[in-house]
Design a protein around this motif. Structure first.
Motif, PDB file in Angstrom:
ATOM      1  N   SER A 114       0.402  -3.907   6.795  1.00  0.00           N
ATOM      2  CA  SER A 114       1.037  -4.778   6.629  1.00  0.00           C
ATOM      3  C   SER A 114       1.759  -5.438   8.155  1.00  0.00           C
ATOM      4  N   PHE A 115       2.550  -6.013   8.637  1.00  0.00           N
ATOM      5  CA  PHE A 115       3.053  -6.843  10.294  1.00  0.00           C
ATOM      6  C   PHE A 115       3.916  -6.184  10.340  1.00  0.00           C
ATOM      7  N   GLU A 116       4.869  -5.289   9.137  1.00  0.00           N
ATOM      8  CA  GLU A 116       6.398  -4.430   9.377  1.00  0.00           C
ATOM      9  C   GLU A 116       5.514  -3.058   9.936  1.00  0.00           C
ATOM     10  N   GLY A 117       6.135  -2.712  10.588  1.00  0.00           N
ATOM     11  CA  GLY A 117       6.241  -1.576  11.298  1.00  0.00           C
ATOM     12  C   GLY A 117       7.066  -0.532  11.836  1.00  0.00           C
ATOM     13  N   LYS A 118       7.037   0.756  12.294  1.00  0.00           N
ATOM     14  CA  LYS A 118       8.236   1.360  12.938  1.00  0.00           C
ATOM     15  C   LYS A 118       7.513   2.590  13.884  1.00  0.00           C
ATOM     16  N   THR A 119       7.533   2.479  15.325  1.00  0.00           N
ATOM     17  CA  THR A 119       7.457   3.802  16.101  1.00  0.00           C
ATOM     18  C   THR A 119       8.099   4.555  16.621  1.00  0.00           C
ATOM     19  N   LEU A 120       7.169   5.820  16.688  1.00  0.00           N
ATOM     20  CA  LEU A 120       8.414   6.398  16.589  1.00  0.00           C
ATOM     21  C   LEU A 120       8.052   7.296  17.566  1.00  0.00           C
ATOM     22  N   MET A 164       5.440   5.433  -5.114  1.00  0.00           N
ATOM     23  CA  MET A 164       4.331   6.122  -3.242  1.00  0.00           C
ATOM     24  C   MET A 164       3.783   4.874  -3.322  1.00  0.00           C
ATOM     25  N   LYS A 165       3.910   5.312  -1.869  1.00  0.00           N
ATOM     26  CA  LYS A 165       2.969   4.075  -0.970  1.00  0.00           C
ATOM     27  C   LYS A 165       2.479   4.214  -0.347  1.00  0.00           C
ATOM     28  N   LYS A 195       7.977   7.154   0.192  1.00  0.00           N
ATOM     29  CA  LYS A 195       8.497   6.741  -0.375  1.00  0.00           C
ATOM     30  C   LYS A 195       8.364   5.607   0.132  1.00  0.00           C
ATOM     31  N   ASP A 196       8.984   5.730   1.292  1.00  0.00           N
ATOM     32  CA  ASP A 196       9.099   3.841   1.874  1.00  0.00           C
ATOM     33  C   ASP A 196       8.683   4.828   3.628  1.00  0.00           C
ATOM     34  N   ILE A 197       9.571   3.493   4.345  1.00  0.00           N
ATOM     35  CA  ILE A 197       8.324   3.741   5.395  1.00  0.00           C
ATOM     36  C   ILE A 197      10.012   5.085   6.877  1.00  0.00           C
ATOM     37  N   ASN A 198      11.066   4.962   5.826  1.00  0.00           N
ATOM     38  CA  ASN A 198      11.973   5.738   6.902  1.00  0.00           C
ATOM     39  C   ASN A 198      11.068   7.178   6.103  1.00  0.00           C
ATOM     40  N   ARG A 231       2.807   2.336   9.678  1.00  0.00           N
ATOM     41  CA  ARG A 231       2.414   0.889   9.044  1.00  0.00           C
ATOM     42  C   ARG A 231       2.014   0.944   7.564  1.00  0.00           C
ATOM     43  N   GLN A 232       2.935   0.391   7.799  1.00  0.00           N
ATOM     44  CA  GLN A 232       2.398   0.099   5.543  1.00  0.00           C
ATOM     45  C   GLN A 232       0.821  -0.152   5.102  1.00  0.00           C
ATOM     46  N   VAL A 233       0.049   0.615   4.217  1.00  0.00           N
ATOM     47  CA  VAL A 233      -1.410  -0.287   3.931  1.00  0.00           C
ATOM     48  C   VAL A 233      -1.044  -1.582   3.165  1.00  0.00           C
TER      49      VAL A 233
END
Lengths: 419, 114, 114
Positions: free
Chosen positions: B50-56, C1-2, C84-87, C108-110
């Motif tokens: 997915s185009f959404e994401g976060k970087t740690l 779950m994602k 569960k989610d991106i966080n 990044r979410q698949v």
């Protein structure tokens, strides 16, 4: 009732009632005593053929069979005190009931027992072939000779196979019950695999006996219907398999000529396709679309749905191609790869697909050469002939060979006409 | 047979906004390409991201967006089986991203746990 | 779950193939972290990538050696995790050893199929 003589009637009842009686008795005795259940059921039918011939057919033959089965069970339990005591212990029955173990042949118990037997038999602890054999024998009331014919083997082999399978079920002491909620999906998966194989055994089997093949397909559908009838097992994936079976069997009449030779898809008389089964397939396909799961049965049902569309256009074939693309990502098989490339040729043309086909490199598969022959036809007929001849070398069954010979003679005639 | 990962990368294009039809056509190009490799029995695993994401980043610094400080965004990846990297490169040739200014990075996989 | 992909970028020692004690220690740290994820049922897949690789670019399909990005953009490996989610996925990433080597984790979410 139609005027049947007692032999025909018994044969017919054997097909419909044997499975019911034996399932109820298996459920009552437990899998350890599956052979006792078989003996009592067989004896019931032997008695029917002995007495009906002499005394005439009873007024209600089915009720007669049930009563005899019940009495034979009671007799058996009386004669084998230790056995009946063991059953009482195993099933935690009230000890006062020892004398009166009830054989419950009500509609509900028959249906429940059959569904539970499906789960007991379609169990991956025994090999797939043995599961299908045992399912045909116990769940479908097939004779050993019929099973042997379906598998193109002899009765002795089948008897041995079934014996070993029953032994294995006993060793593992498989319970005759519905799986728990946690186990359901996994167990259902193996049941569906067996039903799918059983259906394919009929649909693609190499036996020439068209009647037998149709019976195998119908039995697979009938067993699948048990899963649909029960709330717990009526899941989208079960409906997807049912849709697939309906769509496929809709073309049964169109697939073979009068002498049992196969007719390929593009040459079938579409008027012979069974509209009723296509409508049923649509119904189950819609039911299968609930939920998020996209199983291989969903994709195959989707492909079969488009195959049932009588219109020939790139749109139809593009849908088929996309479903094959997804199917291959779930599970690779040579036949799926070949079918995908055939669909690709319908969308992008033969020329564009030759390169993709060559990459498959399935040089042990006669369908691979047959596909290359098809793709080269009218583009490079000399090459097409070469590939069809290669396919002929690799083909094993009489039907496959006769199709290829026909293609070769058509091609040769075409070349002669053009020169 | 060894396993290789193809990573699909393209430069970030802020004005990227395809119509649904274009998206559909695009997905189909990808699926046809995947299907061709899968038909050879050479796909191990594929995922579109997915185009959404976060970087740690170190010290618990969380940045929104997958492409923080990176010139190129990863659109997805596929793991394929091939005899060697050159065969893997051959498989990469039909990738639709090549027609849209992107590129495919092919890397050999180091299996974890030996 | 994602499902989420954690892409490891930058860092310097995690891709070392040297058999030095320091390199072995780094591998051990990674193994411990992943073992912990696996035991909790979080880990869904992943691989480390070799440093060398090839690139194919553009409609002319020009092949060049070596991964494109260098330094802190260089992808060293990835993991797929259930979250569960991106966080939640970012939270999982916080234990990643690459953060001790000035590397970063892109989360990044698949995309689900269909």
């Amino acid at each position: 009732m139609v005027n049947l003589n007692e032999k025909e009637l018994i044969a017919q009842l054997f097909k419909t009632e044997y499975r019911k009686i034996i399932s109820v008795l298996c459920k009552l005795f437990g899998i350890l005593h599956i052979e006792i259940a078989e003996d009592i059921t067989n004896d019931t039918f032997v008695l029917a053929s002995e007495t009906w011939g002499l005394n005439g057919i009873p007024e209600n033959p089915t009720a007669w069979l049930y009563t005899v089965a019940k009495n034979k069970t009671k007799d058996y339990l009386k004669r084998h005190k230790t056995f009946s005591e063991k059953i009482v212990v195993d099933f935690k029955l009230d000890h006062n009931q020892t004398e009166e173990i009830e054989v419950d042949l009500s509609h509900k118990n028959i249906t429940d027992s059959q569904l539970q037997m499906i789960f007991a038999i379609c169990n991956p602890i025994i090999p797939a072939e043995a599961q299908i054999g045992l399912a045909l024998r116990i769940l479908c009331g097939f004779g050993i000779d019929e099973i042997a014919e379906a598998f193109l083997t002899n009765k002795e082999t089948i008897n041995k196979r079934l014996f070993r399978a029953k032994e294995k079920l006993r060793e593992e002491n498989i319970k005759i019950e519905l799986p728990t909620e946690n186990d359901l999906n996994k167990r259902l998966e193996s049941v569906l695999t067996t039903l799918y194989l059983l259906f394919n055994e009929g649909y693609h089997s190499s036996t020439q006996n068209t009647h037998l093949r149709k019976e195998l397909c119908l039995e697979a559908m009938r067993l699948n219907y048990f899963l649909i009838e029960n709330k717990t097992t009526n899941l989208p994936i079960v409906n997807a398999l049912m849709a697939l079976m309906c769509f496929h069997s809709s073309r049964f009449e169109a697939r073979t000529n009068q002498i049992g030779e196969p007719i390929l898809y593009d040459q079938q008389d579409k008027n012979l396709w069974n509209e009723e089964l296509i409508t049923k397939g649509n119904f189950y396909l819609i039911k299968s679309a609930q939920g998020n799961e996209l199983s291989k049965y969903h994709l195959e049902a989707n492909i079969a749905y488009w195959h049932c569309s009588k219109i020939e256009n790139p749109y139809k074939w593009n849908n088929i191609l996309q479903a094959y693309n997804q199917l291959l990502l779930i599970e690779y098989s040579p036949i799926t790869a070949l079918n995908r490339t055939y669909a690709l040729a319908q969308v992008k043309g033969k020329k564009a697909s030759i390169k993709e086909a060559e990459k498959l490199n399935l040089i042990d598969n006669h369908f691979y050469f047959s596909l290359l022959g098809y793709l080269h036809t009218d583009i490079d007929n000399a090459k097409a002939i070469f590939y069809f001849e290669m396919a002929l070398l690799k083909a094993k069954t009489k039907n496959d060979k006769s199709i290829l010979n026909k293609k070769l003679s058509d091609l040769n005639a075409k070349i002669t006409a053009n020169s | 047979m060894k396993e290789f990962m193809m990573i699909f990368k393209s430069e970030i294009n802020e004005s990227f906004g395809p119509t649904p039809e274009q998206m559909q056509g695009n997905i189909q190009q990808w699926m046809d390409w995947f299907g061709g490799i899968a038909a050879q029995g050479k796909i191990v695993n594929a995922n579109r991201l997915s185009f959404e994401g976060k970087t740690l980043k170190p010290n618990n610094v969380i940045v929104d967006g997958p492409y923080a400080e990176v010139k190129e965004i990863i659109g997805g990846y596929v793991i394929v089986k091939a005899a060697n990297i050159d065969e893997a490169m051959k498989l990469a040739e039909g990738c639709p991203i090549l027609n849209h200014g992107g590129h495919v990075e092919v890397r050999s996989i180091i299996a974890m746990n030996g | 779950m994602k499902k989420f992909v954690l892409v490891f970028r930058g860092g310097d020692t995690h891709i070392s193939t040297a058999h030095s004690q320091a390199a072995m220690d780094v591998i051990q740290t990674w193994n411990n972290w992943m073992q912990g994820l696996a035991e909790k049922g979080i880990l869904a897949g992943g691989d480390a990538l070799q440093v060398s690789g090839k690139n194919v670019k553009g409609s002319k399909k020009v092949v060049s050696d070596g991964p494109y990005a260098v330094g802190n953009e260089m992808v060293g490996g990835y993991l797929i995790v259930n979250a569960k989610d991106i966080n939640d996925a970012v939270e999982i990433s916080k234990g990643c050893p690459i953060l001790n080597e000035e590397g970063s984790v892109e989360v990044r979410q698949v995309q689900e199929r269909n």
